[in-house]
Design an enzyme around this catalytic site. Sequence first.
Site, PDB file in Angstrom:
ATOM      1  N   LYS A 203      13.301  97.668 102.087  1.00 53.08           N
ATOM      2  CA  LYS A 203      12.573  98.753 101.427  1.00 53.08           C
ATOM      3  C   LYS A 203      11.336  99.155 102.222  1.00 53.08           C
ATOM      4  CE  LYS A 203      13.276 100.821  98.421  1.00 53.08           C
ATOM      5  NZ  LYS A 203      14.025 102.110  98.523  1.00 53.08           N
TER       6      LYS A 203
ATOM      7  N   GLU B 250      17.149 105.629 107.316  1.00 52.59           N
ATOM      8  CA  GLU B 250      17.810 106.775 106.684  1.00 52.59           C
ATOM      9  C   GLU B 250      17.918 107.998 107.581  1.00 52.59           C
ATOM     10  OE1 GLU B 250      13.454 107.301 105.489  1.00 52.59           O
ATOM     11  OE2 GLU B 250      14.855 105.624 105.736  1.00 52.59           O
TER      12      GLU B 250
END
Length: 372
Positions: A75, A118
């Site tokens: 994360k 991402e």
Amino acid sequence: MRIGVPKEIKIHEYRVGMTPPAVREAVHHGHEVLVQKGAGFGIGLFDEQYVAAGARIADTAAEIFAAADMIVKVKEPQTAEWKMLREGQILFTYLHLAPDPEQARGLLDSGCVAIAYETVTDSRGGLPLLAPMSEVAGRMSIQAGAHCLEIAQGGRGMLLGGVPGVPAAKVVILGGGVSGTNAARMAMGLEAHVTVIDLNLHRLYELDMQFGPSLNTIYSTVDAIEESVLGADLVIGAVLVPGAAAPKLVTEDMVKRMKKGSVLVDIAIDQGGCFATSHATTHADPTYVMHDVVHYCVANMPGAVARTSTFALNNATLPFTLALADKGYKEALLGNPHLMAGLNIHKGQLTYKAVSDALGVDYRDAKTVLAA
């Protein structure tokens, strides 16, 4: 290179940046790996396994951040973590900077080299490090949505697939990418009535060929979205603009006019969400009701199935982790344009245009910055 793997500290986040097999591979390549004590405990990956793979165990995150050349996480760094980053240190993790100006400023101020999972691309135009978690989130969205439709959760009291003589629920999926496709597969498996809406006609054709007449495909317009959302029992938001803030496809007025007890599941919440009424929630408190509509907007959905997610993610990230460690980040990035696309921040400079557009922060081309 010395690679550091800290324990994730986001609430109810049990994934870990590297598994023992990934550590063993890095050690085999001649690198040193530091893993924080208990980093994988929540998913049954024990310190003894990491030691057997060749890692050294550190008691605290501070030790990891102080010693490592590269931090590998899952994360985005929380405030306490980005304050421990130092100039030139590599951070390889999910970032999702577009909706998070505070994190972006913290990373810029740290002087680190931040590479985002991402936005790494592949030769087919895909996002290989986002895809595994998109698969998980897409599949999870249907089981989460089905649960939210239960009356005790504030939902309409509907069984997703219905029963003989009773209509199945209507599921509308906004976006036909990896998440949307996996959501459609799960919803159809539960015998729901499923519609996918997308702007890409070629993608809609592929979905039609893949699933046949059991799936409805609709070209995305404001009218199509409004009509479909107002008739839906469950809406899955699965839109993605790589690195950028998600477009708000469902307005608050649409939400107000939805059926009482219908459900919105916003997979795009990591990028700000695609429903105007969305705000990020956690696994500890995953839903809220607004305008009589249940919203499920958990920002780290795959964390709920952390063991599956960790191994799926490591399968995708390991080759890039090894490339960064083997070659050093500059050579690795300059030699691979797909990995170069992952560079979001370089020593105080923002290097990803979609994030720049979203945050209004000056942008510099990644290749130019690296070549300087």
